[in-house]
Structures are given as structure tokens and as C-alpha cells.
Write an enzyme that holds these catalytic residues in place. Structure first.
Site, PDB file in Angstrom:
ATOM      1  N   LYS A 281       0.830  -1.199   0.000  1.00 57.84           N
ATOM      2  CA  LYS A 281       0.000   0.000   0.000  1.00 57.84           C
ATOM      3  C   LYS A 281       0.870   1.257   0.000  1.00 57.84           C
ATOM      4  CE  LYS A 281      -3.890  -1.900   2.664  1.00 57.84           C
ATOM      5  NZ  LYS A 281      -4.978  -1.635   1.714  1.00 57.84           N
ATOM      6  N   ARG A 355     -10.617 -11.182   1.533  1.00 55.43           N
ATOM      7  CA  ARG A 355     -11.507 -12.203   0.970  1.00 55.43           C
ATOM      8  C   ARG A 355     -10.875 -13.591   1.020  1.00 55.43           C
ATOM      9  NH1 ARG A 355     -11.764  -8.830  -4.415  1.00 55.43           N
ATOM     10  NH2 ARG A 355     -11.404  -7.280  -2.797  1.00 55.43           N
TER      11      ARG A 355
END
Length: 499
Positions: A281, A355
Site C-alpha cells: 500500500k 476475501r
């Protein structure tokens, strides 16, 4: 703070401060009308002087009001009489606290719960009042050398209700509000804790603490060795770049009259820090990725509230603890993972890790033969782009369950908005080399994430809450919100009433 309810008349009360509402256009609330009559029109004359116009957020402190036994009267502006919303009502409660904290008052009797808030009952007014007051008092200063000063001397608030008939509902609202407010504080404390302290083992420790505190709760911890035996390879892949091992905490609350009743299962994403892994990130605001366990924090807080309310249900709370870090051992874009249910997933972006953790956790909970499963996750920035920071995203393959959650969200004023799922979005998850890709391209990112999860929920009724925009605030007021504990608690309250 101590809260209680009672039913008395203005002239009977002797307290340090009475709190009553005043609407715009010189309109008095019912309690203010009583006070005005007892005081010989004192409030009417005061309002005519123009010192208070009744706007939301205004307040005026009075001393020695004629014929009133209480030393002080606090007037609080409540806006237009027939247009008061839940958000305005909460603002009124916060303004009340701000005004009281500027005094030496230790005990106050509050009549503001009599206000008409979109035709809410006394139960809801008590609920929202306590939740708002406790939120306004919350400070996280655990790691500060100099602790925050306690503002004000107030230690007790008594909510006055109009009649004895309202007392039972008011007391029920009081019990639920205190439990939910406590759950929100637990969730906030967990989420605000720094990631060098709050790692997956810390989540497991707190989960075990609930079992110590409540006899209806049993907790067990699934470690990485057991995950490997179970084939939870997607979950483990996310964890393998971190020195902090993953732990899945299973919190079982059993209080249904029928011990064999199917449980409601809540699954919380617990990424205690998400650096993005190899798909690193940007550094800007990366510190806020400690909040990527907001789903687990919400489940933890909800289980706390549930135990306090003693609802006659069976509920399983899952804290899917993990950390996503870059490392020589970290999983890579291009890896293909075999999930617990046998589907293979091609990793196209290691920052779509939530996920992968959740898909195995959602397969794991099949063993409980659940009545329904709700996963809660700070899953996608795309949900924030779509819905902003006011509504959580709701997705489900079962309309009835989605409707239940939407109703509970509206009741609790913990708002959600439903997003679609469907085979069209499944097309975006196609991989050339595996059964699924872990991302679905640029468009509809929140939906494709939910669609991905739906592949692992075929054996039960399921809904997904994306709380990326609602679990915490940025900026000057940075910190966890405690959402969606009110929504989840209300969902469980509604389910308990159906039993």
C-alpha cells in the site's frame, strides 16, 4: 456513568439539574410546558426575550427558577417540533452533555427522552440517548503518559418518562442500551489498539476473556497447525509473510432454550495490520490499516453486548485474526491457492487479502450447521467510493436475510445500503489458470469482492457487510466508531423476539 429511569412530575423533583427541551418558534416540550406552568410562565417570558431560539445544539442554563425545587434547569434547543431526526436527537444529547459538563452538577434528571423522534417509542429514545452519551464520553488514552482529564462531575443521569406505563419499555431500553454501548466501547478499544500490541494472538486473548466473564460463552482457538490440517490454505497464505502467526478465535454463546437450535454465525475479518503484502500500500495513511480488523472488533463487541443482554439465542462469533505483511516468505501475485472448500484462487493482488482469509473462515463455519451467517469486513475501498462513510454496504444471496438486516439497521440508526450480486459479476472473477481470481478488475470492486465470497457460502443463508467506510473515522476525530455493533445487536434482538 450511572443511568436509571423513573416517572415523576416536575414539581415533585428535587435534583441538581432538570433538563428539558425547547423547540423553535417558542414551542415548549411537554415537560417544559409543565415547568412553565409551575413557575408562573417563567419560560414563556424568557423565550420572548430571545436568549434561546430553540435551534438544535443550543442550550441555556437557568438558576433558581420560581417554584422549582431543583437548583438548576437546563434548556436544550430541539429544532422544529415535527421534524426531529435520529441524528439531530443524538446531537441534542451531546450538546446536553457539553453543557452539563461545564457545571458542577453530579446528578441530573433528563426529560429529553419524551421528544418525538420520527415516531420512535420511549424504548428507542432511551437507547439512542445512552448510546450517544457514552459515545460522547469515550476517550482512548491507554498509551498516553498524561491521561485525559475527566470532563465535568456528572455521575448519574435519571431519565424521566411520562407515565408508569412507559416505565417497562424504558427499563428494557435502558438494559439494551447499556449492553450495546458497552459492546461498542469494547469494539472501539480493540480497534484503536496499536498493531504492535493488537496482533492475532491478542484477538485470541480477548476472545478467551469473554469465556472467563460469561458462563454462556465458550471460546476455542484454531492455530496455524490446525488450519493447515483443515486445508485453510488461502487464510494461511495471507499470514505467511508475517512473524505474527494467525489465529481464528471461535466464541460460542449458548443460551437458547433448545440447546440444539441452529446458531447464528457472525464472521469478522481480523487483519490486525494490512500493509498490502507484496502489493504494498502507499505509505500515506497506512497507519489506519490497523483498523482492518474492524469486522472482528464488531463481532467481539456484539458478543459482549449479547452476553450482557442474555438473549435466548445460540450465536457463534468468529474473529479471523491475521496480518498481511511483505516478506521474503510472503505470498505473491501469480500464486494459486487451494482453499478449504477445494476451489482454487489465482492471486492477482496480495492487497485483496481479506476475501482470502474470509473464504476459508466461511467454509470453516459450515460445521455449525448455521441458521444464517453474516460476515463483517473492512473489505474494499470501493465501497467507500460508492457509499461514502455513512452507510455500510450490504450484500446477500438471500433476500429475506438482507431485508432483516436492512430493517435492523434502520431501527438502530446504523445505516446500510444494499448492493447487487449476480452472475454478471462472477464473470469478472474468471481466471485463465484457476477457478477464481481474487480481484475482478477496476469496476464494481465492492460488489465483485462480495461476489467472490458468495462462492464459499452455498451451504447456508448468508449476508456480507462491507464496513470499510463506517468502521473508523479519519482526520482530527480519528478513531474507531464501534459500528456496526448497534446493527448486529438489533438483528439479534429481533431474532430473539421471533423465538
Amino acid at each position: 456513568m450511572e443511568f436509571s429511569v423513573q416517572s415523576s412530575t416536575i414539581e415533585q423533583l428535587q435534583t441538581e439539574c432538570l433538563i428539558v427541551g425547547v423547540y423553535q418558534d417558542h414551542q415548549l416540550s411537554s415537560a417544559a410546558v409543565q415547568l412553565d406552568q409551575v413557575s408562573g410562565g417563567y419560560l414563556t417570558r424568557l423565550l420572548q426575550m430571545g436568549d434561546l431560539d430553540g435551534s438544535v445544539g443550543q442550550s441555556l442554563l437557568l438558576h433558581n427558577v420560581p417554584n422549582i425545587k431543583s437548583a438548576r434547569v437546563l434548556l436544550v434547543g430541539c429544532g422544529k417540533q415535527d421534524e426531529l431526526t435520529e441524528s439531530q436527537y443524538k446531537k441534542i444529547m451531546q450538546q446536553m452533555m457539553h453543557a452539563i459538563n461545564a457545571t458542577a452538577v453530579q446528578q441530573a434528571v433528563c426529560f429529553l427522552t419524551e421528544l418525538m423522534v420520527k415516531q420512535r417509542t420511549i424504548y428507542w429514545n432511551i437507547r439512542f440517548a445512552i448510546e450517544s452519551i457514552q459515545a460522547s464520553r469515550y476517550v482512548y488514552d491507554v498509551f498516553k503518559s498524561i491521561k485525559a482529564k475527566v470532563v465535568g462531575k456528572l455521575t448519574q443521569i435519571i431519565f424521566n418518562v411520562a407515565n408508569q406505563q412507559d416505565l417497562l419499555e424504558a427499563e428494557r431500553g435502558l438494559k439494551h442500551a447499556q449492553a450495546i454501548a458497552s459492546g461498542m466501547i469494547y469494539a472501539k478499544n480493540m480497534a484503536n489498539c496499536p498493531p504492535n500490541i493488537c496482533n492475532p494472538a491478542y484477538l485470541a486473548e480477548l476472545a478467551q476473556g469473554l469465556a472467563t466473564d460469561y458462563q454462556q460463552i465458550q471460546t476455542r482457538i484454531v492455530d496455524e497447525a490446525e488450519m493447515a490440517t483443515l486445508g485453510m490454505n488461502a487464510y494461511l497464505a495471507v499470514s505467511q509473510g508475517s512473524h505474527n502467526p494467525a489465529f481464528l478465535s471461535v466464541i460460542e454463546y449458548n443460551h437458547h432454550p433448545d440447546p440444539s437450535a441452529k446458531p447464528i454465525v457472525l464472521v469478522g475479518k481480523g487483519l490486525t495490520f494490512d500493509a498490502g503484502g507484496i502489493s504494498l500500500k502507499p505509505s500515506d495513511a497506512m497507519d489506519e490499516m490497523k483498523y482492518d480488523m474492524g469486522g472482528a472488533a464488531a463481532v467481539y463487541g456484539t458478543m459482549k453486548a449479547l452476553a450482557e443482554m442474555q438473549l435466548p439465542l445460540n450465536v457463534v462469533g468468529i474473529l479471523a485474526g491475521c496480518e498481511n505483511m511483505p516478506d521474503g516468505n510472503a505470498y505473491r501475485p501469480g500464486d494459486i491457492l487451494t482453499t478449504m472448500n477445494g476451489l482454487t484462487v489465482e492471486v492477482l493482488n496480495t492487497d485483496a487479502e481479506g476475501r482470502l482469509v474470509l473464504c476459508d473462515a466461511l467454509t470453516y463455519v459450515e460445521r455449525f450447521d448455521p441458521a444464517c451467517v453474516i460476515d463483517i469486513a473492512t473489505l474494499t475501498g470501493a465501497c467507500m467510493v460508492a457509499l461514502g462513510t455513512h452507510n455500510s454496504g450490504l450484500m446477500s444471496t438471500h433476500n429475506e436475510l438482507a431485508d432483516e438486516l436492512f430493517t435492523a439497521a434502520s431501527q438502530a440508526n446504523d445505516k446500510v445500503w444494499r448492493l447487487p450480486l449476480g452472475e454478471e459479476y462472477q464473470e469478472q472473477l474468471k481466471s485463465n489458470f484457476a477457478d477464481l481470481a481474487n480481484i475482478g478488475g477496476r469496476f464494481g470492486g465492492a460488489i465483485t469482492a462480495g461476489q467472490f465470497l458468495s462462492n464459499f457460502t452455498q451451504k447456508y443463508r448468508w449476508a456480507h457487510l462491507d464496513i470499510a467506510g463506517t468502521a473508523w473515522q479519519s482526520g482530527v476525530a480519528k478513531g474507531a466508531t464501534g459500528r456496526p455493533v448497534p446493527l448486529l445487536a438489533q438483528f439479534l434482538i429481533n431474532r430473539a423476539q421471533q423465538e
